[in-house]
Design an enzyme around this catalytic site. Structure first.
Site, mmCIF file in Angstrom:
data_model
loop_
_atom_site.group_PDB
_atom_site.id
_atom_site.type_symbol
_atom_site.label_atom_id
_atom_site.label_comp_id
_atom_site.label_asym_id
_atom_site.label_seq_id
_atom_site.Cartn_x
_atom_site.Cartn_y
_atom_site.Cartn_z
ATOM 1 N N ASN A 10 17.613 72.371 47.706
ATOM 2 C CA ASN A 10 19.132 72.651 47.349
ATOM 3 C C ASN A 10 19.307 71.709 46.212
ATOM 4 O O ASN A 10 19.122 70.129 46.586
ATOM 5 C CB ASN A 10 19.946 72.309 48.286
ATOM 6 C CG ASN A 10 21.359 72.414 47.841
ATOM 7 O OD1 ASN A 10 21.831 72.541 46.585
ATOM 8 N ND2 ASN A 10 22.559 71.809 48.385
ATOM 9 N N LYS A 12 21.142 70.991 43.779
ATOM 10 C CA LYS A 12 22.590 70.441 43.573
ATOM 11 C C LYS A 12 22.839 71.061 41.984
ATOM 12 O O LYS A 12 21.947 71.517 41.351
ATOM 13 C CB LYS A 12 22.772 69.591 43.977
ATOM 14 C CG LYS A 12 22.471 69.542 45.716
ATOM 15 C CD LYS A 12 23.217 68.073 46.304
ATOM 16 C CE LYS A 12 22.732 68.343 47.821
ATOM 17 N NZ LYS A 12 23.312 67.168 48.833
ATOM 18 N N HIS A 99 28.650 74.978 51.473
ATOM 19 C CA HIS A 99 28.170 73.658 51.632
ATOM 20 C C HIS A 99 29.051 72.675 51.703
ATOM 21 O O HIS A 99 30.067 72.863 51.192
ATOM 22 C CB HIS A 99 27.085 73.336 50.250
ATOM 23 C CG HIS A 99 26.324 72.117 50.360
ATOM 24 N ND1 HIS A 99 26.880 70.917 50.102
ATOM 25 C CD2 HIS A 99 25.040 71.785 50.653
ATOM 26 C CE1 HIS A 99 25.952 69.820 50.128
ATOM 27 N NE2 HIS A 99 24.772 70.500 50.619
ATOM 28 N N GLU A 101 29.569 70.099 49.962
ATOM 29 C CA GLU A 101 30.118 69.581 48.816
ATOM 30 C C GLU A 101 31.200 70.575 48.380
ATOM 31 O O GLU A 101 32.104 70.154 47.876
ATOM 32 C CB GLU A 101 28.948 69.285 47.970
ATOM 33 C CG GLU A 101 28.452 67.977 48.338
ATOM 34 C CD GLU A 101 26.895 68.077 47.897
ATOM 35 O OE1 GLU A 101 26.290 68.783 47.235
ATOM 36 O OE2 GLU A 101 26.138 66.958 48.721
ATOM 37 N N GLU A 171 24.483 70.891 58.856
ATOM 38 C CA GLU A 171 24.237 69.862 58.109
ATOM 39 C C GLU A 171 25.463 68.754 58.393
ATOM 40 O O GLU A 171 26.542 68.876 57.610
ATOM 41 C CB GLU A 171 24.364 69.925 56.544
ATOM 42 C CG GLU A 171 23.451 71.064 55.826
ATOM 43 C CD GLU A 171 22.943 70.991 54.496
ATOM 44 O OE1 GLU A 171 22.007 70.441 54.238
ATOM 45 O OE2 GLU A 171 23.914 71.229 53.789
ATOM 46 N N GLY A 177 22.673 63.377 51.845
ATOM 47 C CA GLY A 177 22.458 62.245 50.787
ATOM 48 C C GLY A 177 22.996 60.532 51.025
ATOM 49 O O GLY A 177 23.069 59.559 50.101
ATOM 50 N N SER A 216 19.296 64.380 54.703
ATOM 51 C CA SER A 216 18.248 63.317 54.512
ATOM 52 C C SER A 216 17.095 63.652 55.089
ATOM 53 O O SER A 216 16.417 62.904 55.910
ATOM 54 C CB SER A 216 19.130 62.112 54.993
ATOM 55 O OG SER A 216 20.180 61.701 54.339
HETATM 56 P P1 PGA Z 1 20.198 65.680 51.151
HETATM 57 O O1 PGA Z 1 21.115 66.861 51.171
HETATM 58 O O2 PGA Z 1 18.668 65.996 51.923
HETATM 59 O O3 PGA Z 1 20.027 65.019 50.035
HETATM 60 O O4 PGA Z 1 20.831 64.713 52.116
HETATM 61 C C1 PGA Z 1 21.077 67.974 51.803
HETATM 62 C C2 PGA Z 1 22.058 69.005 51.541
HETATM 63 O O5 PGA Z 1 23.099 68.418 50.819
HETATM 64 O O6 PGA Z 1 21.521 70.195 51.633
#
Ligand code: PGA
Length: 258
Positions: A10, A12, A99, A101, A171, A177, A216
């Site tokens: 992903n 983003k 997601h 976000e 998630e 993140g 992560s």
């Molecule tokens: P990350 O993000 O691996 O940077 O923690 C995962 C995601 O948001 O899908």
């Protein structure tokens, strides 16, 4: 088990078209041959602007392309939105929906995720539906309740025949993140709960549905996360922006798929 591991990057809001093509060129060179059909599914989710160029560069490989969201209508007066048929036409075959976000920063509710999921399925896309609790919810002991409610809401109206094409991504919001991944045991506990919930919703086909872990994921934790029985791959954010790291994570899934 018969589930083919599935790793999706992903990206983003990262990468210009030129940067995106450079990254998938590296993936094509290092991973292109490893991802034979039926062994593992690997996909990347670039920003909308780079999808067509990435699809073109990945021609002849088994690496797929995903959108990061879509609207629930095929077309209309929805300034700034992209529809599922548009993604399909651009060459995407997957789409990430719900997601955290999108949920937290853009107010996306379960009901929107469910209509988006239906729209994606209609268009021929395979949705990756994201669920996960916040830190506050985990600390209050509400993880399963929250994840269960998100599954009920986000998959409302989706029948068993369509659900076979849906991937769930667990998630935990506190792990995205932050560099702080769920431990393999913590993740497996929720994945098993999700599998049970899917079984209650869809019966036997839940055994074949894939549940990715996200939050992560790095080369250093991918192997032990992927070793868990109900973890069928990963949704990878930060580490998917660096070819070597994403390839290492994909290889962990390939090992699992053997
Ligand atoms: P990350 O993000 O691996 O940077 O923690 C995962 C995601 O948001 O899908």
């Amino acid at each position: 088990m018969g589930r083919i591991p599935f790793v999706c990057g992903n990206w983003k809001c990262h990468k210009t078209i030129a940067d995106a093509v450079a990254l998938v060129t590296e993936l094509k060179n290092t991973l292109g041959m490893a991802t034979r059909a039926g062994t593992i599914d690997v996909a990347v989710a670039p920003p909308f602007t780079a999808i067509a160029a990435v699809v073109k560069r990945l021609e002849g490989t088994q690496i797929g392309v995903a959108g990061q969201s879509c609207h629930w209508e095929d077309q209309g007066a929805f300034t700034g939105e992209i529809s599922a048929p548009m993604l399909y036409e651009a060459g995407a075959r997957f789409v990430i929906l719900g997601h955290s976000e999108r949920r937290q920063l853009f107010g996306e509710l379960d009901q929107a995720v469910s209509v988006k999921t239906k729209s994606a399925l209609r268009a021929g896309l395979s949705p990756i539906v994201c669920v996960g609790e916040t830190l506050g919810e985990r600390e209050a002991g509400e993880t399963m309740h929250r994840v269960g409610a998100q599954l009920d809401g986000s998959l409302a109206g989706i029948g068993a025949a369509e659900a076979t094409r849906v991937t769930i991504a667990y998630e935990p919001v506190w792990a995205i993140g932050t560099g702080r991944n769920a431990s393999p045991a913590q993740a497996q506990e929720v994945h098993a709960f999700i599998r049970g919930k899917l079984a209650a919703m869809y019966g036997a086909i839940a055994t074949g549905m894939r549940i990715q872990y996200g939050g992560s994921v790095k080369p250093s934790n991918a192997v032990e996360l992927m070793a868990q029985p109900d973890i069928d791959g990963a949704l990878v954010g930060g580490a998917s922006l660096v070819a070597d790291q994403f390839v290492a994570i994909a290889r962990a899934a390939i090992e699992k798929g053997k």
